[in-house]
Enzyme design. Structure first.
Site, PDB file in Angstrom:
ATOM      1  N   SER A 148      68.500  24.764  -4.829  1.00 25.78           N
ATOM      2  CA  SER A 148      69.048  24.169  -6.043  1.00 25.78           C
ATOM      3  C   SER A 148      67.930  23.823  -7.010  1.00 25.78           C
ATOM      4  O   SER A 148      66.825  23.436  -6.597  1.00 25.78           O
ATOM      5  CB  SER A 148      69.803  22.886  -5.660  1.00 25.78           C
ATOM      6  OG  SER A 148      70.154  22.165  -6.812  1.00 25.78           O
ATOM      7  N   TYR A 172      69.672  14.397  -1.454  1.00 22.66           N
ATOM      8  CA  TYR A 172      70.190  15.773  -1.466  1.00 22.66           C
ATOM      9  C   TYR A 172      69.070  16.750  -1.816  1.00 22.66           C
ATOM     10  O   TYR A 172      68.847  17.756  -1.121  1.00 22.66           O
ATOM     11  CB  TYR A 172      71.348  15.882  -2.480  1.00 22.66           C
ATOM     12  CG  TYR A 172      71.749  17.313  -2.775  1.00 22.66           C
ATOM     13  CD1 TYR A 172      72.338  18.107  -1.804  1.00 22.66           C
ATOM     14  CD2 TYR A 172      71.523  17.879  -4.039  1.00 22.66           C
ATOM     15  CE1 TYR A 172      72.685  19.431  -2.076  1.00 22.66           C
ATOM     16  CE2 TYR A 172      71.868  19.184  -4.320  1.00 22.66           C
ATOM     17  CZ  TYR A 172      72.445  19.958  -3.335  1.00 22.66           C
ATOM     18  OH  TYR A 172      72.784  21.260  -3.605  1.00 22.66           O
ATOM     19  N   LYS A 176      67.041  19.898   0.370  1.00 27.94           N
ATOM     20  CA  LYS A 176      66.856  21.298  -0.078  1.00 27.94           C
ATOM     21  C   LYS A 176      65.366  21.655  -0.054  1.00 27.94           C
ATOM     22  O   LYS A 176      64.986  22.752   0.381  1.00 27.94           O
ATOM     23  CB  LYS A 176      67.425  21.484  -1.492  1.00 27.94           C
ATOM     24  CG  LYS A 176      68.950  21.420  -1.556  1.00 27.94           C
ATOM     25  CD  LYS A 176      69.585  22.612  -0.869  1.00 27.94           C
ATOM     26  CE  LYS A 176      71.082  22.519  -0.794  1.00 27.94           C
ATOM     27  NZ  LYS A 176      71.718  23.563   0.007  1.00 27.94           N
TER      28      LYS A 176
HETATM   29  P1  NAD Z   1      81.160  23.815  -1.109  1.00 30.58           P
HETATM   30  O1  NAD Z   1      81.233  22.429  -0.552  1.00 30.58           O
HETATM   31  O2  NAD Z   1      82.298  24.307  -1.911  1.00 30.58           O
HETATM   32  O3  NAD Z   1      80.864  24.860   0.061  1.00 30.58           O
HETATM   33  C1  NAD Z   1      80.167  24.531   1.227  1.00 30.58           C
HETATM   34  C2  NAD Z   1      80.981  25.035   2.398  1.00 30.58           C
HETATM   35  O4  NAD Z   1      80.277  24.711   3.597  1.00 30.58           O
HETATM   36  C3  NAD Z   1      82.364  24.399   2.503  1.00 30.58           C
HETATM   37  O5  NAD Z   1      83.329  25.409   2.660  1.00 30.58           O
HETATM   38  C4  NAD Z   1      82.286  23.526   3.748  1.00 30.58           C
HETATM   39  O6  NAD Z   1      83.526  23.440   4.419  1.00 30.58           O
HETATM   40  C5  NAD Z   1      81.216  24.245   4.558  1.00 30.58           C
HETATM   41  N1  NAD Z   1      80.505  23.370   5.494  1.00 30.58           N
HETATM   42  C6  NAD Z   1      79.962  22.160   5.268  1.00 30.58           C
HETATM   43  N2  NAD Z   1      79.408  21.680   6.398  1.00 30.58           N
HETATM   44  C7  NAD Z   1      79.578  22.621   7.360  1.00 30.58           C
HETATM   45  C8  NAD Z   1      79.231  22.711   8.726  1.00 30.58           C
HETATM   46  N3  NAD Z   1      78.573  21.706   9.355  1.00 30.58           N
HETATM   47  N4  NAD Z   1      79.561  23.831   9.406  1.00 30.58           N
HETATM   48  C9  NAD Z   1      80.231  24.846   8.796  1.00 30.58           C
HETATM   49  N5  NAD Z   1      80.599  24.801   7.500  1.00 30.58           N
HETATM   50  C10 NAD Z   1      80.278  23.707   6.783  1.00 30.58           C
HETATM   51  O7  NAD Z   1      79.807  23.886  -1.952  1.00 30.58           O
HETATM   52  P2  NAD Z   1      79.310  24.991  -2.974  1.00 30.58           P
HETATM   53  O8  NAD Z   1      79.355  24.424  -4.329  1.00 30.58           O
HETATM   54  O9  NAD Z   1      79.971  26.272  -2.695  1.00 30.58           O
HETATM   55  O10 NAD Z   1      77.770  25.064  -2.542  1.00 30.58           O
HETATM   56  C11 NAD Z   1      77.318  26.010  -1.607  1.00 30.58           C
HETATM   57  C12 NAD Z   1      75.837  25.786  -1.389  1.00 30.58           C
HETATM   58  O11 NAD Z   1      75.154  25.884  -2.643  1.00 30.58           O
HETATM   59  C13 NAD Z   1      75.496  24.391  -0.834  1.00 30.58           C
HETATM   60  O12 NAD Z   1      74.450  24.547   0.106  1.00 30.58           O
HETATM   61  C14 NAD Z   1      75.015  23.631  -2.049  1.00 30.58           C
HETATM   62  O13 NAD Z   1      74.096  22.620  -1.726  1.00 30.58           O
HETATM   63  C15 NAD Z   1      74.357  24.737  -2.862  1.00 30.58           C
HETATM   64  N6  NAD Z   1      74.322  24.458  -4.305  1.00 30.58           N
HETATM   65  C16 NAD Z   1      75.486  24.137  -4.964  1.00 30.58           C
HETATM   66  C17 NAD Z   1      75.447  23.858  -6.333  1.00 30.58           C
HETATM   67  C18 NAD Z   1      76.687  23.465  -7.080  1.00 30.58           C
HETATM   68  O14 NAD Z   1      76.572  22.890  -8.163  1.00 30.58           O
HETATM   69  N7  NAD Z   1      77.893  23.763  -6.580  1.00 30.58           N
HETATM   70  C19 NAD Z   1      74.220  23.912  -7.009  1.00 30.58           C
HETATM   71  C20 NAD Z   1      73.064  24.253  -6.304  1.00 30.58           C
HETATM   72  C21 NAD Z   1      73.132  24.518  -4.946  1.00 30.58           C
HETATM   73  C1  WQD Z   2      76.172  18.241 -16.365  1.00 30.66           C
HETATM   74  C2  WQD Z   2      75.959  17.478 -17.663  1.00 30.66           C
HETATM   75  C3  WQD Z   2      75.844  15.102 -17.359  1.00 30.66           C
HETATM   76  C4  WQD Z   2      79.976  14.572 -16.047  1.00 30.66           C
HETATM   77  C5  WQD Z   2      74.596  18.360 -10.528  1.00 30.66           C
HETATM   78  C6  WQD Z   2      73.660  18.033  -9.398  1.00 30.66           C
HETATM   79  C7  WQD Z   2      72.787  19.210  -9.074  1.00 30.66           C
HETATM   80  C8  WQD Z   2      73.596  20.501  -8.861  1.00 30.66           C
HETATM   81  C9  WQD Z   2      74.656  20.697  -9.905  1.00 30.66           C
HETATM   82  C10 WQD Z   2      73.811  21.011  -6.520  1.00 30.66           C
HETATM   83  C11 WQD Z   2      74.951  16.334 -17.543  1.00 30.66           C
HETATM   84  C12 WQD Z   2      77.054  15.473 -18.179  1.00 30.66           C
HETATM   85  C13 WQD Z   2      78.791  15.129 -16.480  1.00 30.66           C
HETATM   86  C14 WQD Z   2      80.710  13.725 -16.936  1.00 30.66           C
HETATM   87  C15 WQD Z   2      78.999  14.050 -18.604  1.00 30.66           C
HETATM   88  N1  WQD Z   2      74.263  20.529  -7.615  1.00 30.66           N
HETATM   89  N2  WQD Z   2      78.307  14.862 -17.727  1.00 30.66           N
HETATM   90  N3  WQD Z   2      80.170  13.502 -18.173  1.00 30.66           N
HETATM   91  O1  WQD Z   2      74.097  16.588 -13.055  1.00 30.66           O
HETATM   92  O2  WQD Z   2      73.321  18.761 -14.102  1.00 30.66           O
HETATM   93  O3  WQD Z   2      73.842  18.692 -11.691  1.00 30.66           O
HETATM   94  O4  WQD Z   2      75.400  19.484 -10.138  1.00 30.66           O
HETATM   95  O5  WQD Z   2      72.739  21.395  -6.226  1.00 30.66           O
HETATM   96  O6  WQD Z   2      72.056  18.856  -7.948  1.00 30.66           O
HETATM   97  O7  WQD Z   2      72.854  16.918  -9.792  1.00 30.66           O
HETATM   98  O8  WQD Z   2      75.684  18.561 -13.295  1.00 30.66           O
HETATM   99  O9  WQD Z   2      78.028  18.833 -13.991  1.00 30.66           O
HETATM  100  O10 WQD Z   2      77.291  16.590 -13.075  1.00 30.66           O
HETATM  101  O11 WQD Z   2      76.487  17.308 -15.328  1.00 30.66           O
HETATM  102  O12 WQD Z   2      78.563  13.786 -19.729  1.00 30.66           O
HETATM  103  O13 WQD Z   2      81.751  13.174 -16.615  1.00 30.66           O
HETATM  104  O14 WQD Z   2      77.200  16.865 -18.025  1.00 30.66           O
HETATM  105  O15 WQD Z   2      75.266  13.913 -17.822  1.00 30.66           O
HETATM  106  O16 WQD Z   2      74.252  16.241 -18.766  1.00 30.66           O
HETATM  107  P1  WQD Z   2      74.167  18.059 -13.101  1.00 30.66           P
HETATM  108  P2  WQD Z   2      76.957  17.820 -13.859  1.00 30.66           P
END
Ligand code: NAD
Ligand code: WQD
Length: 366
Positions: A148, A172, A176
């Site tokens: 991330s 978190y 990572k």
């Molecule tokens: P998500 O929660 O929708 O998907 C994660 C999946 O993993 C879920 O289906 C959950 O049931 C499964 N899971 C959790 N713990 C488990 C376990 N112990 N065993 C088996 N399955 C398990 O999340 P996402 O948004 O699809 O994110 C996927 C990956 O990408 C995560 O590692 C997250 O940290 C990373 N990521 C997400 C974002 C984002 O904004 N969504 C941003 C950057 C990185």
């Molecule tokens: C986006 C923008 C907020 C909600 C987060 C995690 C990051 C990654 C992705 C996993 C920002 C603004 C938001 C609201 C708002 N996840 N906002 N009102 O914070 O960039 O990233 O999700 O790895 O680790 O920190 O994403 O969608 O929460 O916010 O004004 O109700 O929207 O301040 O500028 P963020 P977000």
């Protein structure tokens, strides 16, 4: 065509990536404990990919439900299991050789990670270590990791290059960064007698949107914390107004700027990453996956209203703890190493997120 194991494939990004990988012709085994994912997501993926359900079975333990789909020589298997348990993971390697693992399973809520850090170290770090150990036992050494942009913390320069310091500011992000370090150690570990590891750490910026069909999308548990799911809930009247966190940031309109990446662009980036790893000698790639373009909260609201012909009332509020002004990727290394770049714009993101929300206002729990 490869046989790929997808951990967390029933979740948001994993399910979209499963669809992209199936459409590229690969066969998949998905393992998920459904803590934040849904069987219905994989059912929809199978339908969109044109696969037919072959069977559903359960072992003595409820945890080991399995579902199978197939079309011609291509197959998709869904296993219910926990990545922290070697026996559950081993099931995925039983019936076929796995060429590569794409590891999405994990916990991802920043605020929850502050309240429950041990859960995050357990699932994200111990879980990843367990996946890698079972892979090594089964002679599989190709691994794509969901990292991330959060590992950059408060980056000093934008656009953010992969060479920017890794300095996460919450548990978190620490988990990572810890897995990335484990992967660097692993990549450096193989001697001349051993085959080396092929690893990609993909640092996602802000994944948003849904597949254009509206059949799969993001299904947040409880109150969403991310911007676009909240905008959808305001537009549909489930919430009265969007709270905009800060209007005094050092940005053109004072609201936070982020690099929003359509989830299908992200999914295709994973396809490019795993195919690159499988085609090239052992290496470790660390890549930003983003569009390289920043949009403010108010630009997102306006794009959503304009694209979808809806109204998104908002109120300007104080800043949210832990936020930064701007986070935008420099995606040039991913472009040159993978031959991949984003192709879907903000209007497409808004249109697809809204279609998914309208078709599934309660997510998969219909
Ligand atoms: P998500 O929660 O929708 O998907 C994660 C999946 O993993 C879920 O289906 C959950 O049931 C499964 N899971 C959790 N713990 C488990 C376990 N112990 N065993 C088996 N399955 C398990 O999340 P996402 O948004 O699809 O994110 C996927 C990956 O990408 C995560 O590692 C997250 O940290 C990373 N990521 C997400 C974002 C984002 O904004 N969504 C941003 C950057 C990185
Ligand atoms: C986006 C923008 C907020 C909600 C987060 C995690 C990051 C990654 C992705 C996993 C920002 C603004 C938001 C609201 C708002 N996840 N906002 N009102 O914070 O960039 O990233 O999700 O790895 O680790 O920190 O994403 O969608 O929460 O916010 O004004 O109700 O929207 O301040 O500028 P963020 P977000």
């Amino acid at each position: 065509m490869a046989n790929l194991l997808i951990t967390g494939g029933a979740g948001y990004i994993g399910s979209h990536t499963c669809l992209a990988l199936l459409q590229m012709g690969h066969s998949l085994v998905v393992i998920d404990d459904f803590s934040n994912g849904s069987v219905d997501a994989i059912r929809a993926v199978a339908r969109l990919a044109g696969l037919q359900q072959r069977s559903r079975s359960a072992s003595g333990q409820a945890r080991h439900h399995q579902w199978h789909w197939q079309q011609g020589g291509q197959h998709l298997t869904l296993l219910e299991g926990d990545i922290r348990l070697a026996a559950d993971l081993q099931l995925a390697f039983e019936d076929q050789a796995i060429d590569a693992v794409l590891h999405f399973a994990g916990l991802k809520a920043v605020a929850e990670s502050v309240a429950k850090p041990l859960d995050y170290w357990n699932v994200n770090v111990a879980g990843s270590r367990q996946v890698l150990e079972v892979m090594a036992d089964n002679h599989c050494r190709t691994f794509v990791f969901s990292s991330s942009a959060t590992v950059y913390g408060m980056a000093e320069r934008v656009p953010i290059a992969e060479t920017s310091p890794v300095q996460p500011i919450n548990p978190y992000g620490q988990t990572k960064a810890a897995v990335e370090q484990m992967l660097r150690d692993l990549a450096a570990s193989s001697g001349p007698a051993e085959p080396g590891w092929r690893i990609a750490c993909l640092r996602y910026f802000n994944p948003v949107g849904a597949h254009e069909s509206g059949a799969i999308g993001e299904d947040p548990d409880g109150v969403p914390s991310n911007l676009l799911p909240l905008i959808c809930q305001v537009a549909s009247g489930q919430r009265p107004a969007l709270q905009v966190y800060g209007s005094d940031w050092a940005t053109p309109d004072g609201t936070g700027v982020r690099d929003y990446i359509h989830v299908m662009d992200l999914a295709e980036g994973h396809g490019a990453a795993v195919e690159t790893l499988l085609a090239e000698p052992p290496q470790l790639l660390t890549l930003n996956l983003g569009s390289g373009r920043g949009h403010s909260v108010l630009q997102m609201v306006q794009a959503f209203e304009h694209t979808n012909g809806t109204s998104v009332p908002y109120e300007l509020c104080s800043r949210r703890a832990g936020d930064s002004a701007v986070s935008v990727a420099d995606p040039s290394v991913a472009r040159s190493r993978l031959g991949w770049q984003t192709s879907r714009d903000l209007a497409t993101i808004c249109r697809d997120a809204w279609r998914w929300h309208q078709q599934n206002p309660s997510g998969y729990a219909q």
